[in-house]
Write a protein that holds these residues in place. Structure first.
Motif, short mmCIF file in Angstrom:
data_model
loop_
_atom_site.label_atom_id
_atom_site.label_comp_id
_atom_site.label_asym_id
_atom_site.label_seq_id
_atom_site.Cartn_x
_atom_site.Cartn_y
_atom_site.Cartn_z
N ARG A 140 -4.28 -4.81 -17.60
CA ARG A 140 -3.59 -3.53 -17.70
C ARG A 140 -2.71 -3.34 -16.47
O ARG A 140 -3.12 -3.62 -15.36
CB ARG A 140 -4.59 -2.37 -17.76
CG ARG A 140 -5.63 -2.49 -18.85
CD ARG A 140 -5.02 -2.23 -20.23
NE ARG A 140 -6.02 -2.36 -21.27
CZ ARG A 140 -6.08 -3.36 -22.11
NH1 ARG A 140 -5.23 -4.34 -22.06
NH2 ARG A 140 -7.00 -3.39 -23.05
N GLY A 141 -1.52 -2.85 -16.69
CA GLY A 141 -0.65 -2.49 -15.58
C GLY A 141 0.09 -3.67 -14.99
O GLY A 141 -0.03 -4.80 -15.45
N PRO A 142 0.88 -3.40 -13.96
CA PRO A 142 1.67 -4.46 -13.33
C PRO A 142 0.78 -5.47 -12.59
O PRO A 142 -0.33 -5.15 -12.17
CB PRO A 142 2.57 -3.72 -12.36
CG PRO A 142 1.87 -2.44 -12.09
CD PRO A 142 1.08 -2.11 -13.32
N ILE A 143 1.28 -6.67 -12.46
CA ILE A 143 0.55 -7.74 -11.77
C ILE A 143 0.55 -7.49 -10.27
O ILE A 143 -0.47 -7.60 -9.61
CB ILE A 143 1.20 -9.11 -12.07
CG1 ILE A 143 1.16 -9.38 -13.56
CG2 ILE A 143 0.52 -10.21 -11.29
CD1 ILE A 143 2.10 -10.46 -14.01
N LEU A 144 1.73 -7.19 -9.75
CA LEU A 144 1.87 -6.96 -8.32
C LEU A 144 1.80 -5.46 -8.04
O LEU A 144 2.56 -4.68 -8.61
CB LEU A 144 3.21 -7.52 -7.83
CG LEU A 144 3.38 -9.03 -8.02
CD1 LEU A 144 4.81 -9.45 -7.77
CD2 LEU A 144 2.43 -9.78 -7.11
N PRO A 145 0.88 -5.06 -7.18
CA PRO A 145 0.71 -3.62 -6.94
C PRO A 145 1.90 -3.01 -6.21
O PRO A 145 2.52 -3.63 -5.36
CB PRO A 145 -0.55 -3.54 -6.08
CG PRO A 145 -0.69 -4.88 -5.46
CD PRO A 145 -0.03 -5.86 -6.39
N ARG A 146 2.21 -1.78 -6.60
CA ARG A 146 3.27 -1.02 -5.95
C ARG A 146 2.63 -0.14 -4.88
O ARG A 146 1.41 -0.11 -4.73
CB ARG A 146 4.01 -0.15 -6.96
CG ARG A 146 4.66 -0.81 -8.19
CD ARG A 146 5.19 -2.21 -7.99
NE ARG A 146 6.09 -2.62 -9.06
CZ ARG A 146 5.87 -3.62 -9.87
NH1 ARG A 146 4.78 -4.33 -9.79
NH2 ARG A 146 6.77 -3.95 -10.78
N HIS A 147 3.44 0.60 -4.17
CA HIS A 147 2.91 1.54 -3.18
C HIS A 147 1.91 2.48 -3.84
O HIS A 147 2.22 3.08 -4.87
CB HIS A 147 4.04 2.38 -2.57
CG HIS A 147 4.76 1.71 -1.46
ND1 HIS A 147 4.18 1.41 -0.26
CD2 HIS A 147 6.05 1.29 -1.36
CE1 HIS A 147 5.06 0.84 0.54
NE2 HIS A 147 6.21 0.75 -0.12
N ALA A 148 0.75 2.64 -3.24
CA ALA A 148 -0.24 3.57 -3.77
C ALA A 148 0.21 5.01 -3.57
O ALA A 148 -0.10 5.89 -4.37
CB ALA A 148 -1.59 3.34 -3.10
N HIS A 149 0.93 5.24 -2.50
CA HIS A 149 1.45 6.57 -2.18
C HIS A 149 2.94 6.42 -1.88
O HIS A 149 3.35 5.44 -1.27
CB HIS A 149 0.73 7.16 -0.97
CG HIS A 149 -0.76 7.19 -1.14
ND1 HIS A 149 -1.39 8.09 -1.95
CD2 HIS A 149 -1.73 6.40 -0.63
CE1 HIS A 149 -2.70 7.87 -1.92
NE2 HIS A 149 -2.93 6.85 -1.12
N PRO A 150 3.74 7.41 -2.26
CA PRO A 150 5.18 7.30 -1.98
C PRO A 150 5.45 7.21 -0.48
O PRO A 150 4.87 7.96 0.30
CB PRO A 150 5.77 8.60 -2.55
CG PRO A 150 4.71 9.16 -3.44
CD PRO A 150 3.40 8.63 -2.97
N PRO A 151 6.29 6.26 -0.05
CA PRO A 151 6.62 6.16 1.37
C PRO A 151 7.45 7.36 1.82
O PRO A 151 7.98 8.11 1.00
CB PRO A 151 7.42 4.87 1.48
CG PRO A 151 7.58 4.33 0.12
CD PRO A 151 6.90 5.23 -0.84
#
Length: 147
Positions: free
Chosen positions: A83-94
């Protein structure tokens, strides 16, 4: 969510089903995976929901492929259980006040999407039939080396 071991377990189970060409129980598949049959049943359930396997109950029942192994790709197995993208994105907006933070999300998103697309394309080129053939070839190779 980053890639988990579910893809590897799903591919393993599908390859076993292709290799033995008979119904296998979740316990048999779990033995090969050195895993818990309950966890294997969850993975097989996701594969069933994706139309890759089917199950029959009762004596002689178990799990079988729902499609020919040459019609099932590694990408099919991947999307069935992940489920979801393979590579994690920022958990919180920079921070939008930081020059790097202001642009990093868009830059990483573009790079990560391209990398994920390349992986999807590559996994789509390998079928379960191909892996089953490789398993057989490795078995023959090993048998030749034995005295």
């Amino acid at each position: 969510m980053p890639l988990s071991s579910r893809s590897a377990a799903a591919t393993h189970a599908l390859t076993m089903l292709a290799r033995w060409d008979r119904a296998l129980t979740s316990a048999e598949i779990a033995d090969s995976l050195v895993s818990n049959p309950v966890l294997v049943r969850r993975i097989l359930g996701s594969l069933r929901d994706a139309g890759l396997v089917c199950s029959t109950e009762g004596r002689g029942g178990g799990w079988t492929l729902a499609r020919a192994p040459q019609e099932i790709t590694l990408y099919d197995a991947y999307i069935a259980v992940e489920r979801g993208p393979i590579l994690p994105r920022h958990a919180h907006p920079p921070s939008s006040t930081c020059e790097v933070g202001r642009h990093m999300h868009a830059l990483l998103d573009a790079e990560f999407r391209e990398a994920e697309h390349a992986m999807e394309e590559r996994l789509s080129r390998t079928t379960i039939a191909h892996l089953a053939q490789q398993v057989l070839a490795k078995g023959r190779e090993l048998a030749k080396r034995r005295p």
